[in-house]
Design a protein around this motif. Structure first.
Motif, PDB file in Angstrom:
ATOM      1  N   THR A 203     -47.196 -86.876  79.975  1.00 21.60           N
ATOM      2  CA  THR A 203     -46.959 -87.817  81.059  1.00 21.60           C
ATOM      3  C   THR A 203     -46.049 -88.952  80.609  1.00 21.60           C
ATOM      4  OG1 THR A 203     -48.004 -89.304  82.665  1.00 21.60           O
ATOM      5  CG2 THR A 203     -49.004 -89.213  80.491  1.00 21.60           C
ATOM      6  N   PRO A 204     -45.155 -89.388  81.483  1.00 29.64           N
ATOM      7  CA  PRO A 204     -44.472 -90.656  81.251  1.00 29.64           C
ATOM      8  C   PRO A 204     -45.336 -91.788  81.779  1.00 29.64           C
ATOM      9  CG  PRO A 204     -43.627 -89.668  83.246  1.00 29.64           C
ATOM     10  CD  PRO A 204     -44.671 -88.715  82.692  1.00 29.64           C
ATOM     11  N   GLY A 205     -44.851 -93.015  81.612  1.00 27.21           N
ATOM     12  CA  GLY A 205     -45.492 -94.148  82.255  1.00 27.21           C
ATOM     13  C   GLY A 205     -44.843 -94.377  83.611  1.00 27.21           C
ATOM     14  N   PHE A 206     -44.465 -95.592  83.898  1.00 27.29           N
ATOM     15  CA  PHE A 206     -43.778 -95.945  85.143  1.00 27.29           C
ATOM     16  C   PHE A 206     -42.330 -95.509  84.973  1.00 27.29           C
ATOM     17  CE2 PHE A 206     -43.689 -99.625  88.471  1.00 27.29           C
ATOM     18  CZ  PHE A 206     -42.912 -98.860  89.322  1.00 27.29           C
ATOM     19  N   LEU A 207     -41.977 -94.385  85.587  1.00 23.34           N
ATOM     20  CA  LEU A 207     -40.690 -93.740  85.322  1.00 23.34           C
ATOM     21  C   LEU A 207     -39.595 -94.284  86.237  1.00 23.34           C
ATOM     22  CD1 LEU A 207     -39.551 -91.360  83.534  1.00 23.34           C
ATOM     23  CD2 LEU A 207     -39.769 -89.962  85.598  1.00 23.34           C
ATOM     24  N   ARG A 208     -38.486 -94.706  85.643  1.00 23.66           N
ATOM     25  CA  ARG A 208     -37.347 -95.178  86.424  1.00 23.66           C
ATOM     26  C   ARG A 208     -36.455 -93.995  86.803  1.00 23.66           C
ATOM     27  NH1 ARG A 208     -37.068 -99.245  82.492  1.00 23.66           N
ATOM     28  NH2 ARG A 208     -34.999 -98.668  81.738  1.00 23.66           N
ATOM     29  N   SER A 209     -36.961 -93.154  87.663  1.00 27.20           N
ATOM     30  CA  SER A 209     -36.175 -92.016  88.150  1.00 27.20           C
ATOM     31  C   SER A 209     -35.116 -92.497  89.122  1.00 27.20           C
ATOM     32  CB  SER A 209     -37.097 -91.017  88.854  1.00 27.20           C
ATOM     33  OG  SER A 209     -37.615 -91.594  90.051  1.00 27.20           O
ATOM     34  N   GLU A 210     -34.217 -91.606  89.486  1.00 35.60           N
ATOM     35  CA  GLU A 210     -33.188 -91.957  90.456  1.00 35.60           C
ATOM     36  C   GLU A 210     -33.811 -92.406  91.780  1.00 35.60           C
ATOM     37  OE1 GLU A 210     -31.661 -88.608  87.792  1.00 35.60           O
ATOM     38  OE2 GLU A 210     -33.494 -89.049  88.934  1.00 35.60           O
ATOM     39  N   ALA A 211     -34.864 -91.713  92.202  1.00 36.55           N
ATOM     40  CA  ALA A 211     -35.511 -92.057  93.465  1.00 36.55           C
ATOM     41  C   ALA A 211     -36.183 -93.423  93.402  1.00 36.55           C
ATOM     42  CB  ALA A 211     -36.524 -90.985  93.845  1.00 36.55           C
ATOM     43  N   HIS A 215     -35.336 -96.693  95.567  1.00 41.77           N
ATOM     44  CA  HIS A 215     -36.395 -97.354  96.330  1.00 41.77           C
ATOM     45  C   HIS A 215     -36.306 -98.871  96.177  1.00 41.77           C
ATOM     46  CE1 HIS A 215     -40.365 -98.367  97.903  1.00 41.77           C
ATOM     47  NE2 HIS A 215     -40.604 -99.023  96.777  1.00 41.77           N
ATOM     48  N   PHE A 216     -36.025 -99.323  94.972  1.00 41.95           N
ATOM     49  CA  PHE A 216     -35.934-100.754  94.719  1.00 41.95           C
ATOM     50  C   PHE A 216     -34.530-101.318  94.986  1.00 41.95           C
ATOM     51  CE2 PHE A 216     -39.710 -99.952  91.965  1.00 41.95           C
ATOM     52  CZ  PHE A 216     -40.554-100.907  92.522  1.00 41.95           C
ATOM     53  N   GLY A 217     -33.574-100.441  95.289  1.00 33.89           N
ATOM     54  CA  GLY A 217     -32.222-100.898  95.565  1.00 33.89           C
ATOM     55  C   GLY A 217     -31.484-101.394  94.337  1.00 33.89           C
ATOM     56  N   ALA A 226     -35.396-105.780  90.006  1.00 32.03           N
ATOM     57  CA  ALA A 226     -36.527-105.376  90.843  1.00 32.03           C
ATOM     58  C   ALA A 226     -37.867-105.884  90.326  1.00 32.03           C
ATOM     59  CB  ALA A 226     -36.574-103.853  90.964  1.00 32.03           C
ATOM     60  N   VAL A 227     -37.869-106.499  89.155  1.00 33.20           N
ATOM     61  CA  VAL A 227     -39.127-106.983  88.581  1.00 33.20           C
ATOM     62  C   VAL A 227     -39.737-108.091  89.436  1.00 33.20           C
ATOM     63  CG1 VAL A 227     -40.156-108.124  86.572  1.00 33.20           C
ATOM     64  CG2 VAL A 227     -38.515-106.261  86.250  1.00 33.20           C
ATOM     65  N   ALA A 228     -38.895-108.862  90.094  1.00 35.88           N
ATOM     66  CA  ALA A 228     -39.407-109.916  90.975  1.00 35.88           C
ATOM     67  C   ALA A 228     -40.207-109.334  92.126  1.00 35.88           C
ATOM     68  CB  ALA A 228     -38.248-110.760  91.509  1.00 35.88           C
ATOM     69  N   GLU A 229     -39.813-108.144  92.593  1.00 34.66           N
ATOM     70  CA  GLU A 229     -40.529-107.469  93.672  1.00 34.66           C
ATOM     71  C   GLU A 229     -41.801-106.804  93.171  1.00 34.66           C
ATOM     72  OE1 GLU A 229     -39.801-103.792  96.861  1.00 34.66           O
ATOM     73  OE2 GLU A 229     -38.103-104.705  95.796  1.00 34.66           O
ATOM     74  N   ASP A 230     -41.727-106.203  91.982  1.00 35.81           N
ATOM     75  CA  ASP A 230     -42.880-105.536  91.381  1.00 35.81           C
ATOM     76  C   ASP A 230     -42.917-105.872  89.897  1.00 35.81           C
ATOM     77  OD1 ASP A 230     -44.833-103.889  90.341  1.00 35.81           O
ATOM     78  OD2 ASP A 230     -44.139-102.078  91.349  1.00 35.81           O
ATOM     79  N   ALA A 234     -41.414-104.163  85.063  1.00 41.40           N
ATOM     80  CA  ALA A 234     -40.915-104.649  83.773  1.00 41.40           C
ATOM     81  C   ALA A 234     -41.362-103.747  82.627  1.00 41.40           C
ATOM     82  CB  ALA A 234     -41.388-106.077  83.526  1.00 41.40           C
ATOM     83  N   HIS A 235     -42.396-102.961  82.851  1.00 40.18           N
ATOM     84  CA  HIS A 235     -42.947-102.090  81.815  1.00 40.18           C
ATOM     85  C   HIS A 235     -42.581-100.621  82.068  1.00 40.18           C
ATOM     86  CE1 HIS A 235     -45.355-105.471  80.277  1.00 40.18           C
ATOM     87  NE2 HIS A 235     -45.443-105.811  81.546  1.00 40.18           N
ATOM     88  N   SER A 236     -41.568-100.391  82.889  1.00 40.10           N
ATOM     89  CA  SER A 236     -41.149 -99.028  83.206  1.00 40.10           C
ATOM     90  C   SER A 236     -40.329 -98.437  82.064  1.00 40.10           C
ATOM     91  CB  SER A 236     -40.349 -99.013  84.507  1.00 40.10           C
ATOM     92  OG  SER A 236     -39.165 -99.791  84.379  1.00 40.10           O
TER      93      SER A 236
END
Length: 303
Positions: A203-211, A215-217, A226-230, A234-236
């Motif tokens: 398993t990965p953690g919080f994966l920064r995939s293309e999708a 999603h975060f623009g 995007a860290v300000a939104e979520d 920051a730990h992705s």
């Protein structure tokens, strides 16, 4: 595995579901380690899968080659046994029966996952379609690919999942798919052990995939916006982090000591010494224990 070396220069890999996300990251990093990588999925040429995303297997194959390996794109619907059989027959013919690494990364279940409703309010057709795409495809691919490994008495099967513990994943069909994939690794390990072939889940953690980036623009260059939104973002980690984990496993001469286990990028990075692209070692389990456990409970023991 020491990054910058080519420990897989003689290896042949099949990354099923290598179009984007974790599958693409794995394919590219196997290429960076020198492997020949067959990249498969339904998004090839001018044809897109029902996800409607722009990424293609041809693009992934080009990235594999640019990284130092040899990328070969073969459009395959892994839910169709006839297409998977033809794919494996082609690999056997072109590589003298050799297959060293099988990565079952087919997913495609995001648009089918209902995160809102309990089972008794869910659409069964969507739920069972999700399971067919996320589980049946893995079984079908292993059914036809494993004989190549068994015949040579060596190899590694990697089942890509989400999470490596018994924690409920928030939606029943999603949870069934991801936990079943782990059990597939356990079951394959039991059957393959006498033949010298290993099988693991990862398993990965919080994966920064293309999708996820879309999603975060943001892009990979601007993802921190995007860290300000979520704040958890920051730990992705990038798909390359997952890819380096798989490449390290594939290059490990003692891989049989890990067969049957559910593994994670954050622990493997410490063991093998690889980092993410920016030199960091994201550890989402540690972040969970610090920031998410009160809201969601502990991750639990590995499955």
């Amino acid at each position: 595995m020491t990054m910058g070396t080519r420990p897989l220069s003689d290896a042949v890999a099949l990354v099923a579901g290598g179009t984007r996300g974790g599958g693409r990251g794995i394919a590219v990093q196997l290429g960076a380690a020198g492997a020949t990588v067959y990249v498969t999925g339904r998004s090839g040429g001018s044809r897109r899968s029902d996800l409607g995303r722009p990424e293609t297997i041809e693009e992934t194959a080009e990235l594999v080659t640019a990284a130092g390996g040899e990328g070969i794109a073969v459009r395959t619907d892994h839910g169709r046994p006839d297409e998977v059989r033809a794919l494996v027959d082609r690999i056997a013919a072109e590589r003298d029966g050799r297959l060293d690494v099988l990565v079952n990364s087919v997913w495609g279940g995001d648009p089918l996952t209902d995160w809102t409703h309990p089972l008794w309010e869910q659409d069964l057709d969507n739920g069972f379609r999700l399971l067919r795409q996320a589980v049946d495809t893995h079984v079908i691919t292993s059914r036809f690919a494993l004989p190549l490994m068994v015949a040579r008495g060596r190899g590694l099967v990697v089942e890509v999942t989400d999470g490596n513990t018994a924690r409920y994943r928030g939606s029943i069909f999603y949870d069934l798919a991801k936990s079943t994939v782990i059990r597939l690794a356990v079951a394959q390990a039991a059957e393959l052990r006498p033949h010298g072939v290993a099988a693991v889940a990862i398993t990965p953690g919080f994966l920064r995939s293309e999708a996820v980036l879309d999603h975060f623009g943001v892009t990979e260059d601007t993802w921190r916006d995007a860290v300000a939104e979520d704040p958890h973002f920051a730990h992705s980690e990038t798909p390359a982090y997952l890819g380096r984990a798989v490449a390290a496993l594939a290059a490990d001469p003692d891989i049989m000591t890990k067969t049957g286990r559910a593994l994670a990028t954050w622990s493997l990075s410490k063991e093998y010494g690889f980092t993410d692209l920016d030199g960091t070692r994201p550890d989402f389990a540690a972040h969970w224990a610090e920031a998410l456990v009160d809201e969601y409970g502990p991750l639990g023991d590995p499955l």
